[in-house]
Design a protein around this motif. Sequence first.
Motif, mmCIF file in Angstrom:
data_model
loop_
_atom_site.group_PDB
_atom_site.id
_atom_site.type_symbol
_atom_site.label_atom_id
_atom_site.label_comp_id
_atom_site.label_asym_id
_atom_site.label_seq_id
_atom_site.Cartn_x
_atom_site.Cartn_y
_atom_site.Cartn_z
ATOM 1 N N ALA A 26 6.222 1.836 -28.253
ATOM 2 C CA ALA A 26 6.759 0.472 -28.170
ATOM 3 C C ALA A 26 7.602 0.266 -26.915
ATOM 4 C CB ALA A 26 7.594 0.164 -29.411
ATOM 5 N N ARG A 27 8.162 1.351 -26.418
ATOM 6 C CA ARG A 27 8.928 1.372 -25.174
ATOM 7 C C ARG A 27 10.092 0.363 -25.168
ATOM 8 N NH1 ARG A 27 5.828 2.220 -19.419
ATOM 9 N NH2 ARG A 27 7.597 3.059 -18.260
ATOM 10 N N PRO A 28 11.011 0.489 -26.140
ATOM 11 C CA PRO A 28 12.195 -0.371 -26.110
ATOM 12 C C PRO A 28 13.109 0.036 -24.956
ATOM 13 C CG PRO A 28 12.476 1.338 -27.749
ATOM 14 C CD PRO A 28 11.070 1.475 -27.234
ATOM 15 N N ALA A 29 14.082 -0.810 -24.643
ATOM 16 C CA ALA A 29 15.028 -0.469 -23.578
ATOM 17 C C ALA A 29 15.825 0.779 -23.935
ATOM 18 C CB ALA A 29 15.967 -1.640 -23.324
ATOM 19 N N ALA A 30 16.115 0.932 -25.235
ATOM 20 C CA ALA A 30 16.884 2.101 -25.676
ATOM 21 C C ALA A 30 16.453 2.507 -27.073
ATOM 22 C CB ALA A 30 18.382 1.807 -25.657
ATOM 23 N N MET A 31 16.482 3.809 -27.326
ATOM 24 C CA MET A 31 16.313 4.355 -28.670
ATOM 25 C C MET A 31 17.643 4.986 -29.065
ATOM 26 S SD MET A 31 12.497 6.090 -28.347
ATOM 27 C CE MET A 31 12.731 7.168 -29.778
ATOM 28 N N SER A 32 18.097 4.684 -30.264
ATOM 29 C CA SER A 32 19.343 5.299 -30.728
ATOM 30 C C SER A 32 19.055 6.219 -31.899
ATOM 31 C CB SER A 32 20.371 4.231 -31.122
ATOM 32 O OG SER A 32 19.890 3.428 -32.188
ATOM 33 N N SER A 33 19.907 7.208 -32.042
ATOM 34 C CA SER A 33 19.755 8.200 -33.107
ATOM 35 C C SER A 33 21.017 8.241 -33.941
ATOM 36 C CB SER A 33 19.492 9.586 -32.507
ATOM 37 O OG SER A 33 20.560 9.967 -31.652
ATOM 38 N N ILE A 34 20.848 8.631 -35.192
ATOM 39 C CA ILE A 34 21.982 8.829 -36.085
ATOM 40 C C ILE A 34 21.681 10.019 -36.986
ATOM 41 C CG2 ILE A 34 21.128 7.242 -37.879
ATOM 42 C CD1 ILE A 34 24.085 6.338 -38.231
ATOM 43 N N MET A 35 22.731 10.755 -37.349
ATOM 44 C CA MET A 35 22.625 11.928 -38.224
ATOM 45 C C MET A 35 21.961 13.123 -37.545
ATOM 46 S SD MET A 35 21.618 10.110 -41.826
ATOM 47 C CE MET A 35 22.573 8.742 -42.500
ATOM 48 N N GLY A 36 22.008 13.168 -36.223
ATOM 49 C CA GLY A 36 21.441 14.309 -35.526
ATOM 50 C C GLY A 36 20.920 13.923 -34.163
ATOM 51 N N LEU A 37 20.101 14.797 -33.581
ATOM 52 C CA LEU A 37 19.614 14.616 -32.220
ATOM 53 C C LEU A 37 18.091 14.575 -32.195
ATOM 54 C CD1 LEU A 37 21.911 17.268 -30.495
ATOM 55 C CD2 LEU A 37 22.304 14.795 -30.646
ATOM 56 N N PHE A 38 17.558 13.850 -31.233
ATOM 57 C CA PHE A 38 16.115 13.859 -31.028
ATOM 58 C C PHE A 38 15.686 15.238 -30.517
ATOM 59 C CE2 PHE A 38 16.543 9.116 -30.262
ATOM 60 C CZ PHE A 38 15.892 8.753 -31.426
ATOM 61 N N PRO A 39 14.500 15.709 -30.900
ATOM 62 C CA PRO A 39 13.988 16.985 -30.376
ATOM 63 C C PRO A 39 13.770 16.906 -28.868
ATOM 64 C CG PRO A 39 12.746 16.268 -32.310
ATOM 65 C CD PRO A 39 13.602 15.119 -31.906
ATOM 66 N N PRO A 40 13.861 18.040 -28.162
ATOM 67 C CA PRO A 40 13.726 18.034 -26.700
ATOM 68 C C PRO A 40 12.442 17.384 -26.195
ATOM 69 C CG PRO A 40 14.569 20.146 -27.447
ATOM 70 C CD PRO A 40 14.204 19.382 -28.671
ATOM 71 N N MET A 68 10.780 10.182 -23.820
ATOM 72 C CA MET A 68 11.571 8.955 -23.686
ATOM 73 C C MET A 68 11.949 8.730 -22.226
ATOM 74 S SD MET A 68 14.124 9.472 -26.949
ATOM 75 C CE MET A 68 15.364 8.381 -26.269
ATOM 76 N N LYS A 69 12.482 9.779 -21.617
ATOM 77 C CA LYS A 69 12.983 9.644 -20.246
ATOM 78 C C LYS A 69 11.830 9.389 -19.267
ATOM 79 C CE LYS A 69 17.269 12.167 -20.910
ATOM 80 N NZ LYS A 69 18.121 11.019 -20.565
ATOM 81 N N ALA A 70 10.669 9.978 -19.534
ATOM 82 C CA ALA A 70 9.516 9.748 -18.665
ATOM 83 C C ALA A 70 9.082 8.290 -18.689
ATOM 84 C CB ALA A 70 8.355 10.645 -19.103
ATOM 85 N N ARG A 71 9.371 7.596 -19.797
ATOM 86 C CA ARG A 71 9.011 6.191 -19.921
ATOM 87 C C ARG A 71 10.189 5.258 -19.596
ATOM 88 N NH1 ARG A 71 4.641 4.136 -23.070
ATOM 89 N NH2 ARG A 71 3.010 5.695 -23.325
ATOM 90 N N GLY A 72 11.291 5.842 -19.163
ATOM 91 C CA GLY A 72 12.435 5.014 -18.798
ATOM 92 C C GLY A 72 13.221 4.469 -19.970
ATOM 93 N N ILE A 73 13.104 5.102 -21.144
ATOM 94 C CA ILE A 73 13.829 4.667 -22.343
ATOM 95 C C ILE A 73 15.172 5.385 -22.404
ATOM 96 C CG2 ILE A 73 13.779 4.506 -24.861
ATOM 97 C CD1 ILE A 73 10.707 4.746 -24.677
#
Length: 283
Positions: A52-66, A72-77
């Motif tokens: 979907a490529r939103p401007a930002a993805m947020s996380s709660i209750m932990g961290l996104f896997p590497p 995410m970063k490759a797509r500029g998110i």
Amino acid sequence: MNLWVPDPAPRRDAEHERAVAGFLEGWGPRPTELSADLPVSFADQCEALIEARPAAMSSIMGLFPPDVVDRMKARGIRWFATATTVAEALQAEAAGADAIIAQGSEAGGHRGAFDADRANAQMCGLMALVPAVRDAVSVPVIATGGIADARGVVAALALGASAVQIGTAFLRGPEAAIVPAWADAIGRAQPEDTTTTTAFSGRLGRSLRTDYIAATEGADAIAPLPYPLQRSATGPMRALGATENDLARIQAWAGQSARLARNAPAGEIVRSIWAEARAALAQ
């Protein structure tokens, strides 16, 4: 767009589950089949958001896997990671977070703690948390928890936040479409009328204090099931509460500044708060 990082699979205990089901039968339909499964796997959720490529993805209750962070970063998110302690904020920054959402204990809804077992013991108020996180990390800090008007915005910025995140202040607006009993109770609530509980989902969250919560705190009360089994178990009760407009059976999340929530459209609330905050900052 926000995602919850799932906890490890809970340990099942048939006797405990029967006891909780029996208790909940006094508050609504008896829960039958409990499930700890997500409707959509976390991996698929991450995949959908990256596509979907939103401007930002947020996380709660932990961290996104590497691997998710790399994609995410490759797509500029951008990644906005929720943290409830300085230690969590440092972990998030080291994992590649672009900003830290510092969640104070005043916040309504679920605590964003990485470790559910330590969520209660490590609760920090926003006044102490924001400057501590700001001093510890080099990325921007977004303050959240108990901010519902211009005064809260100004205070958070003065403490070192670059922005604020607001939740409960929008719940009485038409876009939230919550049941009237919940909306009315939010408008009346003083800070001490909220409490933290695991009785709805098995994960700690801040709610209005209701008769159901009081019953779960009694001396002979049955301990809630682990998350997300408790969430599954309370589903029938919560659905009945929403249908019958019964606050006692509703998962009535609310932050400690709930009384400041206005019955107005979200856009109007945002414009009003920011205009008043800018005026105060200009003085």
